[in-house]
Motif scaffolding. Sequence first.
Motif, PDB file in Angstrom:
ATOM      1  N   TYR A   1       0.773  -1.123  -0.114  1.00  0.00           N
ATOM      2  CA  TYR A   1       0.051  -0.125  -0.017  1.00  0.00           C
ATOM      3  C   TYR A   1       0.938   1.341   0.026  1.00  0.00           C
ATOM      4  O   TYR A   1       1.890   1.406   0.346  1.00  0.00           O
ATOM      5  CB  TYR A   1      -0.861  -0.027   1.426  1.00  0.00           C
ATOM      6  N   PHE A   2       0.277   2.358  -0.537  1.00  0.00           N
ATOM      7  CA  PHE A   2       0.790   3.630  -0.498  1.00  0.00           C
ATOM      8  C   PHE A   2       0.106   4.297   0.598  1.00  0.00           C
ATOM      9  O   PHE A   2      -1.079   4.280   0.750  1.00  0.00           O
ATOM     10  CB  PHE A   2       0.589   4.397  -1.704  1.00  0.00           C
ATOM     11  N   ILE A   3       1.023   5.083   1.596  1.00  0.00           N
ATOM     12  CA  ILE A   3       0.291   5.773   2.566  1.00  0.00           C
ATOM     13  C   ILE A   3       0.705   7.421   2.382  1.00  0.00           C
ATOM     14  O   ILE A   3       1.589   7.799   2.123  1.00  0.00           O
ATOM     15  CB  ILE A   3       0.774   5.329   3.887  1.00  0.00           C
ATOM     16  N   ALA A   4      -0.802   8.106   2.306  1.00  0.00           N
ATOM     17  CA  ALA A   4      -0.500   9.666   2.322  1.00  0.00           C
ATOM     18  C   ALA A   4      -0.871  10.340   3.470  1.00  0.00           C
ATOM     19  O   ALA A   4      -1.927  10.010   4.127  1.00  0.00           O
ATOM     20  CB  ALA A   4      -1.325  10.057   1.066  1.00  0.00           C
ATOM     21  N   HIS A   5      -0.056  11.045   4.043  1.00  0.00           N
ATOM     22  CA  HIS A   5      -0.286  11.658   5.443  1.00  0.00           C
ATOM     23  C   HIS A   5      -0.219  13.203   5.170  1.00  0.00           C
ATOM     24  O   HIS A   5       0.830  13.924   4.883  1.00  0.00           O
ATOM     25  CB  HIS A   5       0.805  11.264   6.407  1.00  0.00           C
ATOM     26  N   CYS A   6      -1.128  13.719   5.325  1.00  0.00           N
ATOM     27  CA  CYS A   6      -1.567  15.318   5.376  1.00  0.00           C
ATOM     28  C   CYS A   6      -1.004  15.866   6.643  1.00  0.00           C
ATOM     29  O   CYS A   6      -1.864  15.597   7.598  1.00  0.00           O
ATOM     30  CB  CYS A   6      -2.998  15.623   5.015  1.00  0.00           C
ATOM     31  N   LEU A   7       0.108  16.242   7.051  1.00  0.00           N
ATOM     32  CA  LEU A   7       0.864  16.836   8.255  1.00  0.00           C
ATOM     33  C   LEU A   7      -0.131  17.915   8.888  1.00  0.00           C
ATOM     34  O   LEU A   7      -0.456  17.813  10.007  1.00  0.00           O
ATOM     35  CB  LEU A   7       2.160  17.083   8.156  1.00  0.00           C
ATOM     36  N   ASP A   8      -0.702  18.812   8.055  1.00  0.00           N
ATOM     37  CA  ASP A   8      -1.186  20.127   8.652  1.00  0.00           C
ATOM     38  C   ASP A   8      -2.512  19.595   9.369  1.00  0.00           C
ATOM     39  O   ASP A   8      -3.013  20.092  10.110  1.00  0.00           O
ATOM     40  CB  ASP A   8      -1.567  21.045   7.687  1.00  0.00           C
ATOM     41  N   LEU A   9      -3.209  18.760   8.659  1.00  0.00           N
ATOM     42  CA  LEU A   9      -4.738  18.244   9.187  1.00  0.00           C
ATOM     43  C   LEU A   9      -4.517  17.039   9.887  1.00  0.00           C
ATOM     44  O   LEU A   9      -5.487  16.705  10.602  1.00  0.00           O
ATOM     45  CB  LEU A   9      -5.800  18.225   8.022  1.00  0.00           C
ATOM     46  N   ASP A  10      -3.505  16.415   9.922  1.00  0.00           N
ATOM     47  CA  ASP A  10      -3.312  15.159  10.829  1.00  0.00           C
ATOM     48  C   ASP A  10      -4.318  14.065  10.188  1.00  0.00           C
ATOM     49  O   ASP A  10      -4.584  13.288  10.794  1.00  0.00           O
ATOM     50  CB  ASP A  10      -3.224  15.028  12.081  1.00  0.00           C
ATOM     51  N   LEU A  11      -4.141  13.943   8.795  1.00  0.00           N
ATOM     52  CA  LEU A  11      -5.162  13.077   7.909  1.00  0.00           C
ATOM     53  C   LEU A  11      -4.361  12.137   7.239  1.00  0.00           C
ATOM     54  O   LEU A  11      -3.324  12.499   6.574  1.00  0.00           O
ATOM     55  CB  LEU A  11      -6.115  13.805   7.220  1.00  0.00           C
ATOM     56  N   VAL A  12      -4.838  10.684   7.150  1.00  0.00           N
ATOM     57  CA  VAL A  12      -4.002   9.729   6.778  1.00  0.00           C
ATOM     58  C   VAL A  12      -4.970   8.717   5.801  1.00  0.00           C
ATOM     59  O   VAL A  12      -5.909   8.460   6.094  1.00  0.00           O
ATOM     60  CB  VAL A  12      -3.322   8.896   7.635  1.00  0.00           C
ATOM     61  N   ALA A  13      -4.447   8.564   4.630  1.00  0.00           N
ATOM     62  CA  ALA A  13      -5.009   7.791   3.715  1.00  0.00           C
ATOM     63  C   ALA A  13      -4.282   6.605   2.990  1.00  0.00           C
ATOM     64  O   ALA A  13      -3.212   7.033   2.808  1.00  0.00           O
ATOM     65  CB  ALA A  13      -5.840   8.685   2.616  1.00  0.00           C
TER      66      ALA A  13
END
Length: 71
Positions: free
Chosen positions: A37-49
């Motif tokens: 899997y590829f993990i994308a983490h938006c640091l500013d909103l602390d969201l992970v997909a």
Amino acid sequence: MPKKFIGTIRKTFHRGEKVYSSGDLHLDVLMEKDGKYFIAHCLDLDLVAQGRNPEEAKKELIDLINDQIDF
């Protein structure tokens, strides 16, 4: 595989693709491959997909960001 900084969501996300642009919104994103899997983490909103490929992870993260902002 170590985490790799990809850039801001407003400018680039993966391989120079423009993903999201709305006014002056700048969000930092980390992308990494974890097994199959590829993990994308938006640091500013602390969201992970996650997704099976970078495009799927990108789409999932954009959906999460939109849901968070609309809330």
